[in-house]
Enzyme design. Sequence first.
Site, PDB file in Angstrom:
ATOM      1  N   SER A  94       0.843  -1.202   0.000  1.00 18.97           N
ATOM      2  CA  SER A  94       0.000   0.000   0.000  1.00 18.97           C
ATOM      3  C   SER A  94       0.877   1.250   0.000  1.00 18.97           C
ATOM      4  O   SER A  94       1.745   1.373  -0.860  1.00 18.97           O
ATOM      5  CB  SER A  94      -0.981  -0.047   1.170  1.00 18.97           C
ATOM      6  OG  SER A  94      -1.965   0.943   1.056  1.00 18.97           O
ATOM      7  N   LEU A  95       0.674   2.182   0.945  1.00 18.91           N
ATOM      8  CA  LEU A  95       1.568   3.341   0.994  1.00 18.91           C
ATOM      9  C   LEU A  95       3.014   2.892   1.160  1.00 18.91           C
ATOM     10  O   LEU A  95       3.936   3.550   0.666  1.00 18.91           O
ATOM     11  CB  LEU A  95       1.170   4.279   2.130  1.00 18.91           C
ATOM     12  CG  LEU A  95       2.044   5.522   2.321  1.00 18.91           C
ATOM     13  CD1 LEU A  95       2.053   6.411   1.079  1.00 18.91           C
ATOM     14  CD2 LEU A  95       1.600   6.329   3.539  1.00 18.91           C
ATOM     15  N   ASP A 212      -8.950  -5.850  -5.020  1.00 21.22           N
ATOM     16  CA  ASP A 212      -8.612  -4.644  -4.251  1.00 21.22           C
ATOM     17  C   ASP A 212      -9.639  -3.547  -4.505  1.00 21.22           C
ATOM     18  O   ASP A 212      -9.817  -3.098  -5.633  1.00 21.22           O
ATOM     19  CB  ASP A 212      -7.221  -4.154  -4.652  1.00 21.22           C
ATOM     20  CG  ASP A 212      -6.620  -3.159  -3.675  1.00 21.22           C
ATOM     21  OD1 ASP A 212      -7.378  -2.464  -2.984  1.00 21.22           O
ATOM     22  OD2 ASP A 212      -5.381  -3.075  -3.634  1.00 21.22           O
ATOM     23  N   HIS A 239      -7.262  -5.722  -0.655  1.00 19.77           N
ATOM     24  CA  HIS A 239      -6.111  -4.828  -0.531  1.00 19.77           C
ATOM     25  C   HIS A 239      -5.142  -5.246   0.566  1.00 19.77           C
ATOM     26  O   HIS A 239      -3.922  -5.124   0.391  1.00 19.77           O
ATOM     27  CB  HIS A 239      -6.620  -3.404  -0.254  1.00 19.77           C
ATOM     28  CG  HIS A 239      -5.524  -2.396  -0.139  1.00 19.77           C
ATOM     29  ND1 HIS A 239      -4.782  -1.982  -1.224  1.00 19.77           N
ATOM     30  CD2 HIS A 239      -5.043  -1.697   0.935  1.00 19.77           C
ATOM     31  CE1 HIS A 239      -3.895  -1.076  -0.840  1.00 19.77           C
ATOM     32  NE2 HIS A 239      -4.032  -0.894   0.469  1.00 19.77           N
TER      33      HIS A 239
END
Length: 262
Positions: A94-95, A212, A239
Amino acid sequence: MSTVSVAGTEVHYRVEGSGPGLLLVHGSTADSEANYSAVRPLLTDRFTVITPDYAGSGRTPLPDGELTLGLLVAQVAAAARAAVDGPVDVVGASLGAVVAAALAAEQPELVRRLVLVGGWARNDDPRQELALGLWRRLADLDIEAYQQFITLLSLSPDRLTAMGREGIAAAAKAADPSEGAKRQIDLDLVVDIRDRLAAIQAPTLVVGARQDMVIPVAHSRELHRGIAGSRYTELDCGHNVPFEQPAELAALLRDYLDQPAG
């Protein structure tokens, strides 16, 4: 937990296992334990696994002012350098995938191989802006709705159904809209690394999550197209890949990272 100082802030990180260095970078609103507690034990027999908590997560404090990608890159890089000598393999989710990609672009001497899970390069997708923007608003307006919303989006329908009402409630309750979480979502909404992809030299594997609903899988496919020579694969999950399919993710990592770099 160990610490390393970056710009006057103590960054907390954990080191476990033995072998080549493997840096795992967590996603926004989580910390390294929440993201990787199920994955890490499957890797420590082969790697020295380094799991830092960047600003606003775990015991690593927020800085004054805006949270920036540059700060997060500096923090995870410092943890890697403090933990082991020489380059490391880097995995981000993710980030964390955005941070990992930026790290590879900016400090190529540190990154031996790169794995990006459920990441993105651009911030101009209206659908993504809608989802992340609503998530951020709910953090201020309705904590329970915030928790339910991200739980609904971050896991696949089959996994949510299998968890049952009590499991879903427990997962939602763990989603804490702390000030750190809010500032990290603010960064999610603006971060853009399209101009850095061409600078990535490390062999790269991009992992998309087919179901996701936070960062649709099209963004992982775009990352793959934007990074020269990268490989691509998908997992059939939502996700939060490290939570939903830890064994499958660990197997992918072991298979890819056991290959010679270069």
